[in-house]
Design a protein around this motif. Structure first.
Motif, PDB file in Angstrom:
ATOM      1  N   HIS A  17       0.826  -1.211   0.000  1.00 35.79           N
ATOM      2  CA  HIS A  17       0.000   0.000   0.000  1.00 35.79           C
ATOM      3  C   HIS A  17       0.860   1.260   0.000  1.00 35.79           C
ATOM      4  O   HIS A  17       0.641   2.171  -0.773  1.00 35.79           O
ATOM      5  CB  HIS A  17      -0.954  -0.026   1.199  1.00 35.79           C
ATOM      6  N   GLU A 108     -18.171   2.896   6.764  1.00 32.36           N
ATOM      7  CA  GLU A 108     -18.093   3.317   5.358  1.00 32.36           C
ATOM      8  C   GLU A 108     -18.454   4.796   5.216  1.00 32.36           C
ATOM      9  O   GLU A 108     -17.837   5.514   4.434  1.00 32.36           O
ATOM     10  CB  GLU A 108     -18.994   2.445   4.477  1.00 32.36           C
ATOM     11  N   LYS A 111     -15.429   6.741   6.447  1.00 32.33           N
ATOM     12  CA  LYS A 111     -14.348   6.692   5.457  1.00 32.33           C
ATOM     13  C   LYS A 111     -14.646   7.618   4.277  1.00 32.33           C
ATOM     14  O   LYS A 111     -13.767   8.317   3.784  1.00 32.33           O
ATOM     15  CB  LYS A 111     -14.171   5.272   4.928  1.00 32.33           C
ATOM     16  N   ALA A 112     -15.903   7.628   3.858  1.00 35.88           N
ATOM     17  CA  ALA A 112     -16.287   8.476   2.718  1.00 35.88           C
ATOM     18  C   ALA A 112     -16.085   9.947   3.064  1.00 35.88           C
ATOM     19  O   ALA A 112     -15.602  10.740   2.248  1.00 35.88           O
ATOM     20  CB  ALA A 112     -17.736   8.202   2.335  1.00 35.88           C
ATOM     21  N   THR A 115     -12.304  10.633   3.280  1.00 29.78           N
ATOM     22  CA  THR A 115     -11.764  10.546   1.917  1.00 29.78           C
ATOM     23  C   THR A 115     -12.079  11.824   1.145  1.00 29.78           C
ATOM     24  O   THR A 115     -11.223  12.380   0.455  1.00 29.78           O
ATOM     25  CB  THR A 115     -12.359   9.315   1.197  1.00 29.78           C
ATOM     26  N   PRO A 174      -6.445  10.102  -5.044  1.00 33.87           N
ATOM     27  CA  PRO A 174      -7.572   9.266  -4.602  1.00 33.87           C
ATOM     28  C   PRO A 174      -7.198   7.790  -4.417  1.00 33.87           C
ATOM     29  O   PRO A 174      -7.709   7.128  -3.512  1.00 33.87           O
ATOM     30  CB  PRO A 174      -8.599   9.425  -5.729  1.00 33.87           C
ATOM     31  N   GLU A 175      -6.293   7.306  -5.259  1.00 34.37           N
ATOM     32  CA  GLU A 175      -5.871   5.900  -5.146  1.00 34.37           C
ATOM     33  C   GLU A 175      -5.085   5.665  -3.849  1.00 34.37           C
ATOM     34  O   GLU A 175      -5.286   4.683  -3.141  1.00 34.37           O
ATOM     35  CB  GLU A 175      -5.004   5.564  -6.369  1.00 34.37           C
ATOM     36  N   GLU A 178      -7.450   5.723  -0.900  1.00 40.50           N
ATOM     37  CA  GLU A 178      -8.230   4.486  -0.817  1.00 40.50           C
ATOM     38  C   GLU A 178      -7.432   3.339  -0.190  1.00 40.50           C
ATOM     39  O   GLU A 178      -7.942   2.626   0.672  1.00 40.50           O
ATOM     40  CB  GLU A 178      -8.716   4.112  -2.221  1.00 40.50           C
ATOM     41  N   VAL A 179      -6.176   3.184  -0.622  1.00 37.18           N
ATOM     42  CA  VAL A 179      -5.386   2.055  -0.084  1.00 37.18           C
ATOM     43  C   VAL A 179      -4.914   2.338   1.345  1.00 37.18           C
ATOM     44  O   VAL A 179      -4.646   1.414   2.107  1.00 37.18           O
ATOM     45  CB  VAL A 179      -4.170   1.692  -0.962  1.00 37.18           C
ATOM     46  N   TRP A 181      -6.492   3.159   3.851  1.00 35.90           N
ATOM     47  CA  TRP A 181      -7.379   2.554   4.854  1.00 35.90           C
ATOM     48  C   TRP A 181      -6.939   1.140   5.227  1.00 35.90           C
ATOM     49  O   TRP A 181      -7.274   0.637   6.297  1.00 35.90           O
ATOM     50  CB  TRP A 181      -8.830   2.545   4.364  1.00 35.90           C
ATOM     51  N   ASN A 182      -6.159   0.502   4.351  1.00 33.99           N
ATOM     52  CA  ASN A 182      -5.676  -0.860   4.637  1.00 33.99           C
ATOM     53  C   ASN A 182      -4.610  -0.906   5.730  1.00 33.99           C
ATOM     54  O   ASN A 182      -4.270  -1.984   6.214  1.00 33.99           O
ATOM     55  CB  ASN A 182      -5.070  -1.492   3.369  1.00 33.99           C
TER      56      ASN A 182
END
Ligand code: MN
Length: 195
Positions: A17, A108, A111-112, A115, A174-175, A178-179, A181-182
């Motif tokens: 990540h 979710e 997170k949204a 993000t 954005p990518e 998104e990752v 969060w892992n």
């Protein structure tokens, strides 16, 4: 005198990540430089060197004017990054705090919201989950501005400076978001919420 804190894991621990080269440069060079420049700024004011970083930032209005912007930039940079390294761990953990779901409905939804704050921050800055009194809030700050400077307590921070993602993700913020969060360490988020 402030020192660069240890990462607590290897540079490659957050792969795939967040790549090892990004971690090495981000920690050693970027965070390292904030610590160095903070110490240099405080050189003239020995009394301030023994204060905690949280005290310097919460009391930013009392910092002598000739070094105030340097403390905002480099003290903020130091505290933000120290918090950031702690907020991540290999493999994440799914121990999502009840306070988060209570405030934002589902994980979710939270997170949204974070993000969106991260993606919409124009230029360099941070997306935050903060405690503001008894409330939890999501928002973003510019540059290295710390939530502590406006009386808010940072709980989770996401660095969206290009240096945090450009090596691997180029312009694709954005990518990266998104990752990210892992690798969030929810145990630490819980701990911060309960102190
Ligand atoms: Mn950074």
């Amino acid at each position: 005198m402030f020192v660069l804190p240890e990462l607590g894991y290897e540079f490659n621990a957050l792969e795939p990540h967040i790549d090892a080269l990004t971690m090495e440069i981000h920690h050693g060079k970027h965070h390292g430089a904030y610590v160095e420049k903070l110490n240099a700024a405080l050189e003239k004011y020995p009394d301030l060197k023994d204060k905690k970083i949280e005290e310097l930032l919460s009391g930013i209005k009392d910092i002598p004017e000739d070094i105030r912007q340097a403390v905002i930039n480099n003290g903020g940079g130091h505290h933000n990054h120290a918090l950031f390294w702690e907020s991540m761990k290999p493999g994440s953990s799914q121990n999502v705090p009840e306070a988060v779901t209570k405030t934002f409905n589902t994980l979710e939804d939270f997170k949204a919201k974070m993000t969106e704050a991260a993606i919409n921050r124009f230029g360099s800055g941070w997306a935050w989950l903060v405690k503001n009194g008894n409330n939890l809030e999501v928002y973003s700050t510019a540059n290295q501005d710390s939530p502590l400077m406006e009386g808010k307590t940072p709980v989770l921070g996401l660095d969206v400076w290009e240096h945090a993602y450009y090596v691997k993700y180029l312009n694709r913020r954005p990518e990266y978001v998104e990752v990210w969060w892992n690798v969030v360490n929810w145990d630490v988020v819980n701990k911060r919420l309960n102190t």
